[in-house]
Write an enzyme that holds these catalytic residues in place. Structure first.
Site, PDB file in Angstrom:
ATOM      1  N   TYR A 134       4.748 -52.304  -8.925  1.00 20.38           N
ATOM      2  CA  TYR A 134       5.761 -52.862  -9.711  1.00 20.38           C
ATOM      3  C   TYR A 134       5.146 -53.691 -10.763  1.00 20.38           C
ATOM      4  O   TYR A 134       4.614 -54.738 -10.513  1.00 20.38           O
ATOM      5  CB  TYR A 134       7.042 -53.528  -9.003  1.00 20.38           C
ATOM      6  CG  TYR A 134       7.947 -52.770  -8.327  1.00 20.38           C
ATOM      7  CD1 TYR A 134       8.741 -51.940  -8.900  1.00 20.38           C
ATOM      8  CD2 TYR A 134       7.917 -53.347  -6.869  1.00 20.38           C
ATOM      9  CE1 TYR A 134       9.573 -51.103  -8.245  1.00 20.38           C
ATOM     10  CE2 TYR A 134       8.960 -52.482  -6.112  1.00 20.38           C
ATOM     11  CZ  TYR A 134       9.719 -51.365  -6.637  1.00 20.38           C
ATOM     12  OH  TYR A 134      10.541 -50.551  -6.002  1.00 20.38           O
ATOM     13  N   LYS A 157      10.382 -73.606  19.413  1.00 22.54           N
ATOM     14  CA  LYS A 157      11.451 -73.390  18.356  1.00 22.54           C
ATOM     15  C   LYS A 157      11.034 -72.199  17.441  1.00 22.54           C
ATOM     16  O   LYS A 157       9.596 -71.609  17.408  1.00 22.54           O
ATOM     17  CB  LYS A 157      11.539 -74.550  17.467  1.00 22.54           C
ATOM     18  CG  LYS A 157      10.106 -75.053  16.557  1.00 22.54           C
ATOM     19  CD  LYS A 157      10.440 -76.254  16.176  1.00 22.54           C
ATOM     20  CE  LYS A 157       9.338 -76.939  14.969  1.00 22.54           C
ATOM     21  NZ  LYS A 157       9.384 -78.088  14.739  1.00 22.54           N
TER      22      LYS A 157
HETATM   23  C1  PLP Z   1       8.403 -78.780  15.140  1.00 21.08           C
HETATM   24  C2  PLP Z   1       8.446 -80.330  15.814  1.00 21.08           C
HETATM   25  C3  PLP Z   1       7.368 -80.580  16.690  1.00 21.08           C
HETATM   26  C4  PLP Z   1       6.231 -79.727  16.864  1.00 21.08           C
HETATM   27  O1  PLP Z   1       5.575 -80.068  15.873  1.00 21.08           O
HETATM   28  P1  PLP Z   1       3.927 -79.528  15.742  1.00 21.08           P
HETATM   29  O2  PLP Z   1       3.429 -80.026  14.572  1.00 21.08           O
HETATM   30  O3  PLP Z   1       4.301 -77.841  15.687  1.00 21.08           O
HETATM   31  O4  PLP Z   1       3.257 -79.325  16.976  1.00 21.08           O
HETATM   32  C5  PLP Z   1       7.780 -81.608  17.349  1.00 21.08           C
HETATM   33  N1  PLP Z   1       8.657 -82.281  17.352  1.00 21.08           N
HETATM   34  C6  PLP Z   1       9.606 -82.141  16.392  1.00 21.08           C
HETATM   35  C7  PLP Z   1      10.790 -83.149  16.263  1.00 21.08           C
HETATM   36  C8  PLP Z   1       9.685 -81.002  15.655  1.00 21.08           C
HETATM   37  O5  PLP Z   1      10.677 -80.706  14.739  1.00 21.08           O
END
Ligand code: PLP
Length: 375
Positions: A261, A42
């Site tokens: 800045y 993702k």
């Molecule tokens: C992001 C996510 C994962 C992966 O989690 P990590 O800690 O990055 O391995 C797994 N399951 C769900 C539902 C998630 O949203």
């Protein structure tokens, strides 16, 4: 060999983010050796490139892929990736037909989502085990399982999985973990009593996969760990990102010279400043102003003044450097350069936020250090 060693020997002519797919491969193997692995890619593979991370994960032991939205799943298909994909967060009017047509499995967190599924859908029922976030509330679980079983018996869809997600797994000793494990076990039993016999049951992400085999069930969904981020800070994984940028200009300044800045830093001695063409639009957190460091000519040097949108200033002191010289903003840390973890600490955040916040303006490239076993 470190990622730095395989970066182009010539000075990079522009800010460049190198993703080390050899590091990703090594991390994938670490996880695939612990439990069957759904590689979570993702948010563009946590900023590392979803298609690259997905292909690397599939080549080194992952059995499928996980993403948040159906659109992210379609993007993987557009890259020619035909492995199983699960998408778990979509509004009730999402393109379910498109998902089913593309062979994308979807998580179902509510009765409304279940009833919106087209014929042929393959679903994972998602139980919220302790975060009051995504997934069905426990009070709705029995009805969800019953309705899913009726639809399955009618041949309308197939329940292929049951899932939950832990809220405190990065703290292995947190008491909420035991409660969540128990609630997931109850969810599985309830589904079984309703007549469901799904192929996979999955609860663990990176931290729980590394620290608690009781969460493994039949599959782990691992994202952060694949790219070298271990929220539990228990395991040596390989960071995969190296960000370099060339010095644009150098300038000698007198004591009393204000920088950037708001003039938040004033030189207290004669020194040489270097200008870097990366700023918060590229993902350097502005909150790290006054704390961040970079690696120049084999030395750590502080960024001074505020990080601006497009640039940052490094106090070179007497470090030998010339315009065009490459500066490492972060890397795996092997040579002493700052890491993404340090940048996250400087910005009071987590590595995930730094990695996913890297800007689209950066030139991106992949390298592949050879696989090696982790110490
Ligand atoms: C992001 C996510 C994962 C992966 O989690 P990590 O800690 O990055 O391995 C797994 N399951 C769900 C539902 C998630 O949203």
């Amino acid at each position: 060999m470190s990622a730095l060693a395989v970066l182009p020997a010539v000075a990079p002519s522009r800010p460049t983010l190198a993703v080390d797919l050899g590091a990703v491969a090594a991390n994938v193997r670490t996880f695939a050796a612990l439990n069957p692995l759904l590689a979570v890619v993702k948010a563009d593979g946590f900023g590392h490139g979803a298609a690259d991370v997905a292909r690397t994960a599939l080549a080194h032991g992952a059995t499928g892929l996980g993403v948040t939205s159906i659109d992210e799943a379609f993007a993987l298909r557009d890259h020619g990736i035909d492995a199983p994909v699960l998408s778990w967060l979509n509004p009730v009017d999402a393109d379910w037909e498109g998902a089913a047509g593309a062979g994308v499995e979807v998580a179902v967190p509510s009765l409304e989502h279940l009833l919106a599924q087209p014929p042929g859908a393959r679903v994972h029922l998602h139980l919220d085990v302790d975060m009051a976030r995504d997934g069905a509330a426990p009070a709705e679980w029995l009805a969800l399982c019953g309705a899913a079983r009726r639809l399955e018996r009618a041949g309308a869809l197939e329940v292929v999985g049951l899932m939950g997600h832990l809220g405190c797994a990065d703290e292995p000793d947190h008491p909420a973990n035991a409660t969540a494990r128990t609630r997931f076990a109850w969810g599985l039993e309830t589904a079984r009593a309703a007549g469901l016999r799904p192929r996979v049951r999955h609860l663990a992400a990176t931290s729980a996969t590394l620290t608690d085999p009781r969460t493994h069930h039949t599959l782990s969904r691992v994202g952060a760990g694949l790219v070298g981020i271990d929220p539990s800070r228990t395991t040596a994984l390989r960071p995969a990102l190296t960000l370099t940028a060339p010095l644009v200009t150098l300038r000698e300044v007198r004591p009393g010279t204000p920088v950037g800045y708001g003039h938040t830093w004033v030189a207290d001695r004669r020194t040489t400043l270097g200008l870097l063409p990366v700023g918060y639009a590229d993902g350097l957190p502005r909150l790290a102003s006054g704390r961040g460091e970079v690696w120049v000519s084999g030395r750590r040097r502080p960024l001074v003044g505020r990080i601006s949108m497009d640039m940052a200033v490094v106090d070179l002191g007497d470090t030998p450097a010339r315009p065009g010289d490459p500066v490492t903003v972060f890397g795996p840390g092997d040579a002493g350069e700052p890491t993404v973890r340090e940048w996250a600490d400087w910005a009071d955040t987590i590595e995930h936020e730094v990695a996913t916040g890297l800007g689209s303006r950066l030139h991106r490239t992949t390298v592949a250090t050879p696989l090696r076993s982790l110490a």
